[in-house]
Design an enzyme around this catalytic site. Structure first.
Site, short mmCIF file in Angstrom:
data_model
loop_
_atom_site.label_atom_id
_atom_site.label_comp_id
_atom_site.label_asym_id
_atom_site.label_seq_id
_atom_site.Cartn_x
_atom_site.Cartn_y
_atom_site.Cartn_z
N ASN A 147 7.38 1.68 1.55
CA ASN A 147 7.69 0.45 0.52
C ASN A 147 8.81 0.55 -0.52
O ASN A 147 9.35 -0.27 -1.09
CB ASN A 147 6.42 0.03 0.06
CG ASN A 147 5.59 -0.85 0.95
OD1 ASN A 147 6.05 -1.50 1.83
ND2 ASN A 147 4.35 -0.43 0.88
N ARG A 206 -4.78 -1.63 -7.32
CA ARG A 206 -5.61 -1.93 -6.38
C ARG A 206 -6.63 -0.87 -6.22
O ARG A 206 -6.43 0.41 -6.28
CB ARG A 206 -4.96 -1.94 -5.20
CG ARG A 206 -6.01 -2.85 -3.92
CD ARG A 206 -5.22 -2.61 -2.55
NE ARG A 206 -3.79 -3.19 -2.44
CZ ARG A 206 -3.10 -3.22 -1.52
NH1 ARG A 206 -3.43 -2.70 -0.31
NH2 ARG A 206 -1.86 -3.71 -1.54
N GLN A 252 4.87 -9.46 2.19
CA GLN A 252 4.84 -8.02 2.54
C GLN A 252 6.21 -7.50 2.37
O GLN A 252 7.40 -8.19 2.87
CB GLN A 252 4.33 -7.83 3.83
CG GLN A 252 3.18 -8.39 4.20
CD GLN A 252 2.37 -8.07 5.50
OE1 GLN A 252 1.73 -6.87 5.90
NE2 GLN A 252 2.68 -8.97 6.39
N SER A 279 -8.37 -1.22 5.52
CA SER A 279 -8.56 -2.21 4.69
C SER A 279 -7.81 -3.33 4.99
O SER A 279 -6.75 -3.61 5.20
CB SER A 279 -7.95 -1.77 3.18
OG SER A 279 -8.61 -0.67 2.57
N ARG A 304 13.41 -20.60 32.17
CA ARG A 304 12.96 -20.68 30.63
C ARG A 304 12.65 -22.26 30.24
O ARG A 304 11.97 -22.77 29.57
CB ARG A 304 13.88 -20.01 29.76
CG ARG A 304 13.40 -20.13 28.20
CD ARG A 304 14.32 -19.35 27.37
NE ARG A 304 13.86 -18.89 25.97
CZ ARG A 304 12.92 -18.03 25.74
NH1 ARG A 304 12.92 -16.92 26.64
NH2 ARG A 304 12.59 -17.85 24.46
N ARG A 333 0.81 -1.22 0.09
CA ARG A 333 -0.07 0.06 -0.10
C ARG A 333 0.77 1.17 0.12
O ARG A 333 1.93 1.13 0.66
CB ARG A 333 -0.87 0.02 1.07
CG ARG A 333 -2.03 1.10 1.43
CD ARG A 333 -3.05 0.54 2.18
NE ARG A 333 -2.24 0.98 3.79
CZ ARG A 333 -2.17 1.99 4.47
NH1 ARG A 333 -3.03 3.06 3.80
NH2 ARG A 333 -2.02 1.91 5.75
#
Length: 260
Positions: A46, A96, A132, A105, A193, A36
């Site tokens: 991006n 898009r 992504q 979205s 742990r 996006r």
């Protein structure tokens, strides 16, 4: 003219169009890079430079270098991202829709839009892998291993995870008086742990979905999703300016994808 035959899909109860008696299927696995344009945390994230390349280029290169993706497409609302993605070898056949490019979205709708576009243009992939750009250290071998896992188990979905850096049993809450309380009350709170089970967190690098199941259930992480475990080094996620700076330094100094 080749006639269309309608055949019921046993999974969804929908009808599939078949040309000449065969479903119009071409690809097994499609790679979909979702990018996006309107990032508020890191504007232009991006396409910001990381290690001498636009951030999205690292994901496109990994996808193209894999052995299991038949095609690599980019879904974006931003013409600049589309142009840069094409320069790095990805298919950029559409912009898009605006209604799928807002802050609210969901990724599911974006992927479903891509599946529908592919079908309308003659491709019926079995699986679609969402990649992504914010996971630039993902390796081609990670992509291939996730696909092989899905194929070997006939899985409806595979999602990448990483070992949790801190076990949730150690997390605390702070009340209005500043007093600490266990986040998850349990007799093992404070235990070593070694006594706690392995714990993993989603790293956002790989979402692999069988298309027919995604279209039916409209959930990218359905019950029964298999985990593909990635190393912490390969799981670096870019979400802040600091993350971007660290990734840039790591890539310039040494491409950790070669050793992770």
């Amino acid at each position: 003219m080749i006639g269309l035959i309608l055949q019921p899909d046993a999974v969804c109860g929908q009808w599939l169009a078949i040309q000449g008696g065969m479903i119009n299927t071409m690809s097994d696995v499609i790679g979909l890079v979702t990018a996006r344009g309107g990032s508020k945390g890191v504007p232009g994230k991006n396409v910001r430079p990381v290690g001498g390349k636009p951030l999205i280029a690292w994901t496109i290169e990994a996808a193209l270098a894999s052995n299991t993706l038949d095609r690599v497409l980019v879904s974006t609302d931003d013409p600049e991202i589309l142009h840069i993605a094409a320069q790095w070898g990805a298919e950029t056949p559409f912009l898009r829709p605006a209604e799928l490019a807002g802050d609210r979205s969901g990724h599911t709708e974006v992927v479903l839009h891509a599946i529908e576009w592919l079908r309308e243009h003659g491709d019926e992939p079995r699986y679609i892998m969402t990649l992504q750009p914010t996971s630039p250290f993902r390796r081609p071998s990670d992509i291939d291993a996730a696909v092989q896992l899905a194929r070997s188990r006939d899985a409806k979905a595979v999602m990448s995870v990483k070992p949790a850096s801190e076990h949730p049993r150690w997390a605390k809450l702070i009340d209005d008086d500043g007093v600490l309380h266990p986040f998850l009350p349990h007799e093992l709170n404070g235990a070593q742990r070694q006594l706690l089970g392995d714990c993993y967190t989603i790293n956002g690098a790989i979402y692999l979905n069988r298309c027919r199941d995604l279209e039916c259930e409209k959930v990218m992480v359905p019950p029964g999703t298999l985990a593909y475990v990635m190393s912490p080094e390969s799981s670096v996620d870019i979400d802040t300016p600091w993350d971007l700076r660290v990734a840039d330094l790591l890539m310039r100094e040494h491409d950790v994808r070669k050793v992770a």
